[in-house]
Design a protein around this motif. Sequence first.
Motif, short mmCIF file in Angstrom:
data_model
loop_
_atom_site.label_atom_id
_atom_site.label_comp_id
_atom_site.label_asym_id
_atom_site.label_seq_id
_atom_site.Cartn_x
_atom_site.Cartn_y
_atom_site.Cartn_z
N PHE A 177 0.87 71.23 37.09
CA PHE A 177 0.10 69.99 36.96
C PHE A 177 0.32 69.12 38.20
O PHE A 177 1.38 69.16 38.82
CB PHE A 177 0.50 69.22 35.69
CG PHE A 177 1.94 68.80 35.64
CD1 PHE A 177 2.35 67.56 36.14
CD2 PHE A 177 2.90 69.63 35.08
CE1 PHE A 177 3.67 67.17 36.09
CE2 PHE A 177 4.23 69.25 35.02
CZ PHE A 177 4.62 68.02 35.53
N PRO A 178 -0.71 68.34 38.58
CA PRO A 178 -0.54 67.43 39.73
C PRO A 178 0.45 66.33 39.38
O PRO A 178 0.48 65.85 38.24
CB PRO A 178 -1.95 66.87 39.95
CG PRO A 178 -2.62 67.01 38.63
CD PRO A 178 -2.05 68.24 37.98
N SER A 179 1.25 65.93 40.34
CA SER A 179 2.34 64.99 40.06
C SER A 179 2.49 63.99 41.18
O SER A 179 2.07 64.21 42.32
CB SER A 179 3.66 65.75 39.85
OG SER A 179 3.94 66.54 40.98
N GLU A 180 3.13 62.88 40.82
CA GLU A 180 3.50 61.84 41.78
C GLU A 180 4.99 61.61 41.63
O GLU A 180 5.48 61.42 40.52
CB GLU A 180 2.71 60.57 41.50
CG GLU A 180 2.95 59.44 42.48
CD GLU A 180 2.12 58.22 42.15
OE1 GLU A 180 1.04 58.06 42.76
OE2 GLU A 180 2.52 57.46 41.25
N VAL A 181 5.71 61.64 42.74
CA VAL A 181 7.17 61.52 42.70
C VAL A 181 7.60 60.34 43.56
O VAL A 181 7.20 60.22 44.72
CB VAL A 181 7.86 62.80 43.21
CG1 VAL A 181 9.37 62.67 43.13
CG2 VAL A 181 7.40 64.02 42.42
N SER A 182 8.41 59.47 42.96
CA SER A 182 9.06 58.39 43.71
C SER A 182 10.54 58.74 43.80
O SER A 182 11.21 58.89 42.78
CB SER A 182 8.87 57.05 43.00
OG SER A 182 9.58 56.02 43.68
N ILE A 183 11.04 58.92 45.02
CA ILE A 183 12.43 59.33 45.20
C ILE A 183 13.17 58.30 46.04
O ILE A 183 12.62 57.75 47.00
CB ILE A 183 12.52 60.74 45.84
CG1 ILE A 183 13.98 61.19 45.95
CG2 ILE A 183 11.83 60.78 47.19
CD1 ILE A 183 14.14 62.65 46.30
N CYS A 184 14.40 58.01 45.64
CA CYS A 184 15.17 56.95 46.30
C CYS A 184 16.63 57.39 46.43
O CYS A 184 17.19 58.00 45.51
CB CYS A 184 15.08 55.67 45.49
SG CYS A 184 16.02 54.28 46.17
N ALA A 185 17.23 57.10 47.57
CA ALA A 185 18.66 57.34 47.78
C ALA A 185 19.44 56.11 47.35
O ALA A 185 18.98 54.98 47.48
CB ALA A 185 18.94 57.64 49.26
N TYR A 186 20.64 56.32 46.80
CA TYR A 186 21.49 55.20 46.39
C TYR A 186 22.95 55.59 46.58
O TYR A 186 23.29 56.76 46.74
CB TYR A 186 21.23 54.81 44.94
CG TYR A 186 21.75 55.80 43.92
CD1 TYR A 186 22.98 55.62 43.29
CD2 TYR A 186 21.02 56.94 43.58
CE1 TYR A 186 23.46 56.53 42.37
CE2 TYR A 186 21.49 57.86 42.66
CZ TYR A 186 22.71 57.64 42.05
OH TYR A 186 23.19 58.55 41.15
N GLY A 187 23.81 54.55 46.54
CA GLY A 187 25.25 54.81 46.68
C GLY A 187 25.71 54.72 48.11
O GLY A 187 25.18 53.94 48.92
N ASN A 188 26.69 55.53 48.46
CA ASN A 188 27.28 55.54 49.80
C ASN A 188 26.26 56.05 50.80
O ASN A 188 25.79 57.19 50.68
CB ASN A 188 28.53 56.43 49.79
CG ASN A 188 29.26 56.42 51.13
OD1 ASN A 188 28.78 55.86 52.10
ND2 ASN A 188 30.41 57.06 51.15
N PRO A 189 25.92 55.27 51.83
CA PRO A 189 24.94 55.75 52.81
C PRO A 189 25.36 57.04 53.50
O PRO A 189 24.50 57.81 53.95
CB PRO A 189 24.84 54.58 53.82
CG PRO A 189 25.30 53.39 53.05
CD PRO A 189 26.35 53.88 52.11
N ASP A 190 26.68 57.26 53.62
CA ASP A 190 27.15 58.48 54.28
C ASP A 190 27.10 59.70 53.36
O ASP A 190 27.08 60.84 53.85
CB ASP A 190 28.59 58.28 54.78
CG ASP A 190 28.67 57.20 55.84
OD1 ASP A 190 27.69 57.06 56.62
OD2 ASP A 190 29.68 56.47 55.88
#
Length: 484
Positions: free
Chosen positions: A236-249
């Motif tokens: 199925f067609p999808s939309e994804v929102s992805i985000c990094a969090y926590g320690n930048p390293d």
Amino acid sequence: MTEHRQGLEQERARRAAAERSLQESEQRLRRIFDHSNDAILVIDPAADRILEANARAAEMLGYDAEELISRVTISAVHPQEMPRLRAFAGDVITRGSGWTNELSCTCKDGSRLPSEISASVLSFEGRDCIIAVVRDVTERKAAEEALRRSEERFRAFVENAGDGFFAVDAGGHIRDVNQRACDMLGYGHDDLIGRSVLDIDAGLTAADFTALIDELEVGRPQLLESRHRRQDGGVFPSEVSICAYGNPDAPSYIALLRDISRRKEAEAAIERLAEMGEFAAMIIHQVRNPLATIDLCLEHLAQRSLDERTGRRLALARGESTRLAGLLDEVLSYAGRLDLALSPCDIDALIRELVPTLAARSPVADRDLRVDLGLPGVQVQADADKLVQVLTNLVVNAAEAVAPGEPVTLRTSGSATAPCIEVQNGGEPIPPDVLARIGNPFFSTKGRGNGLGVAYVRRVAAAHHWELTLTSTAEEGTVARLRL
């Protein structure tokens, strides 16, 4: 004798030094005892007595120092917890020390302080007692409770979200999901945990994932479209929102997955409707040329001397030709592109200029058009030409619904932040099932109507993000309300 005297002097000096050291040590301990940020109490659990306490203990419990030692019992400080306190004290006596955070202290005013107690055995006045260091952990407990509630709210939000929630590590392995993600993909919770995102994202390659992770910055989500694969193999067609969090390293990642199948179907339907609109416009232009020729022929025939029967037939043909031309114009208006030219528009001023034209138009000319303007100086962002067409359609429809001489009211009301235009007519109320269909193309309560007038009004209102409502009662009549 001399050597003996020297030995005595040395022994006396050693004793004096030891006494001074002991006094200094006692003074240091007393200062620590008196000025500690934690409450320190020496207690005899068997006698239910507080033998000694520092200033912080008295302050924390709300007593003065003398009152705390002379009058307050341990059971008064722990009135509801004595069995637990005795068990803790017994364990301290047996082990030599102990720690607990399961007790609370009751203050003089009756309030209770959650406490953290560290205790050890102390010999006091010839018997084994306990020295307890008590820390008020009210703020910490409140913070922990606030954190717990926050985590519960977050978990409730995640579990009840309309999107699939994924917690993903840097290697692309799924660490946690919500129920919506499981339902969307057809997996059980445990089946998804540990699985690679490449197993479920049909539009993502390992190289794509690596490049995406390298681009992500903490707190800056990215939105992308892809295709996801269910457990049964369906995609199925999808939309994804992805985000990094926590320690930048060494960040972790949260992804929100949305099934956009319906949106894609709607977009395709809109494109199809646009194509149909262009096709309708082309057909209308093709029909207009022969229709114009027919009109010329009918006009030529009308100039000749005809018998009465032929004249009636000719008049009927000319009327139908005119009606067909009007229908083509309405279809073209409804099906064509709707581009808005927005500008500040004074509602009352626009209506005031429109009224003479409206009043002269059939069938409004034969009705009692009443105008009540209640928004002086109020402006809205609107396409003025299309607003004029909307008001014309509504007033003409209202006039057609009542007999000659009956009133039709056009009024403005509300406020600068919530302006409203109303068109009202009397007559028999429209049944609810019929009222719900008004505005559908080619549905009309009038014998020769086509329903495109109100359909066009709805389309213009939707393009402006206005709200059009229709109500019809015996008391109020039929009212079209346009909330701008």
